[in-house]
Scaffold this active site. Structure first.
Site, PDB file in Angstrom:
ATOM      1  N   LYS A 142       0.852  -1.185   0.000  1.00 57.99           N
ATOM      2  CA  LYS A 142       0.000   0.000   0.000  1.00 57.99           C
ATOM      3  C   LYS A 142       0.887   1.235   0.000  1.00 57.99           C
ATOM      4  O   LYS A 142       1.745   1.397   0.874  1.00 57.99           O
ATOM      5  CB  LYS A 142      -0.907  -0.014   1.230  1.00 57.99           C
ATOM      6  CG  LYS A 142      -1.772   1.236   1.338  1.00 57.99           C
ATOM      7  CD  LYS A 142      -2.799   1.124   2.444  1.00 57.99           C
ATOM      8  CE  LYS A 142      -3.605   2.398   2.558  1.00 57.99           C
ATOM      9  NZ  LYS A 142      -4.633   2.318   3.605  1.00 57.99           N
ATOM     10  N   LYS A 202      -2.220  -1.447  -3.797  1.00 57.46           N
ATOM     11  CA  LYS A 202      -3.088  -0.272  -3.701  1.00 57.46           C
ATOM     12  C   LYS A 202      -2.255   0.999  -3.754  1.00 57.46           C
ATOM     13  O   LYS A 202      -1.263   1.065  -3.036  1.00 57.46           O
ATOM     14  CB  LYS A 202      -3.854  -0.357  -2.377  1.00 57.46           C
ATOM     15  CG  LYS A 202      -4.746   0.810  -2.088  1.00 57.46           C
ATOM     16  CD  LYS A 202      -5.336   0.655  -0.715  1.00 57.46           C
ATOM     17  CE  LYS A 202      -6.117   1.924  -0.408  1.00 57.46           C
ATOM     18  NZ  LYS A 202      -6.492   2.015   0.963  1.00 57.46           N
TER      19      LYS A 202
END
Ligand code: PBG
Length: 331
Positions: free
Chosen positions: A202, A256
């Site tokens: 992320k 992400k």
């Protein structure tokens, strides 16, 4: 691996593109509703459907409306829904205690969906940002986002979610050691079948802006998340994160944001072959919606193309705010 290829005109690559039937036969990837996880924003109240200004077509829903949304999603063939609570300022405290309140919004929504639509999978977020007065995913002590103390709190949060009936727990906090700690705690509490979908790679991204509006965190966030979320310049580090999380007991992993990070999706899938997901985040959704609303792109086509690209990049599925729209469009 290379297909044998004769010289032109024996090979005319356009032969396989000449009409829709032939193109369908040679298509390497497919997109279906079964690939989608739908993130939804939950808020207090009843009968509430409150538009999120920076995400056209996305609403914050009260629990009764979330149940209806889950029913609609399930009927459209969407296998999973992911809950994000919008927490008012009154429930944001330094100790983040609301995060493991068995009756918090997320847990109430989980129980209500489980009772009404038992077969849809429910995913939730593990991170303290909806409940902290700083907007950070962890506790802040003297300006530092502290790791180990945060992990202790994440365990309480995840156990309360598992207790409420969540199927897939999604730690999005990027603290070190949390997957191992969560797995151990879940096993010890008898939640042997609870899945962990780690937000393993992320990045500290500008594309989360509309989401922070949607959950009421934009005003709250002090500083940035660069001491725990990854530097967009890095790719080898993403593989280390994923490897670490798989070795600690993650069942599935996520990259992400999505579209600017398709190279990471491909590397992760090739390196580990684990169930791999991407999050097409709020800013990606907002960009496509905004351009479409201005008549600058065909929104429906751009939506479908963007999601197919995740499949081509090696993803098994995609978290996307477009989920019900895609499912309807694919019918
Ligand atoms: C918070 C969290 C974020 C998102 C999912 N979980 C925001 C952040 O890290 O600041 C972003 C999702 C999106 O932008 O759609 N733990």
């Amino acid at each position: 691996m290379r297909a044998i290829q004769a010289a032109f005109p024996k090979t005319r690559l356009r032969r396989t593109r000449q009409n829709a039937s032939i193109r369908g036969l040679v298509a390497e990837n497919t997109l279906s509703a079964a690939d989608l996880i739908w993130p939804v924003f939950v808020r207090d109240g009843e009968g509430v459907r409150e538009p999120v200004a920076s995400m056209p077509g996305v609403d914050r829903l009260s629990v009764d409306n979330v149940v209806e949304a889950a029913r609609e999603a399930y009927d459209l063939g969407i296998p999973a829904i992911c809950l994000f609570p919008y927490t008012g300022a009154d429930k944001r405290t330094a100790d983040c205690a609301e995060a493991w309140n068995p009756d918090n919004l997320s847990n109430r929504a989980t129980r209500a969906i489980k009772a009404a639509v038992p077969d849809i999978a429910i995913m939730t977020d593990v991170a303290l940002d909806p409940y902290s007065d700083t907007g950070h995913d962890g506790f802040v002590v003297d300006g530092e986002i502290v790791n180990d103390e945060t992990v202790e709190a994440l365990i309480k949060q995840a156990l309360s979610q598992a207790e409420a009936g969540v199927d897939i727990i999604g730690p999005s906090d990027m603290m070190d050691g949390r997957i191992g700690a969560l797995r151990e705690a879940l096993e010890a509490a008898g939640h042997k079948n609870t899945l962990l979908l780690s937000y393993a790679a992320k990045y500290a991204s500008a594309f989360y802006g509309p989401f922070r509006d949607a959950v009421g965190a934009s005003g709250a966030l002090k500083g940035d998340k660069k001491t725990y979320q990854m530097n967009p310049a890095n790719s080898d580090e993403a593989l280390r994160c994923v490897e670490r999380d798989l070795s600690e007991g993650a069942d599935m992993v996520m990259v992400k944001p999505g579209m600017p990070y398709l190279d990471i999706c491909r590397r992760v899938k090739d390196a580990f072959g684990a169930p791999t997901y991407a999050y097409q985040v709020s800013g990606e959704y907002a960009m496509i919606k905004a351009a479409a609303q201005n008549g600058w792109i065909d929104g429906d086509k751009a939506m479908l193309e963007s999601l197919m690209c995740f499949k081509r990049a090696g993803c098994d599925g995609i978290l996307t705010y477009f989920a019900p729209e895609v499912a309807r469009s694919l019918r």
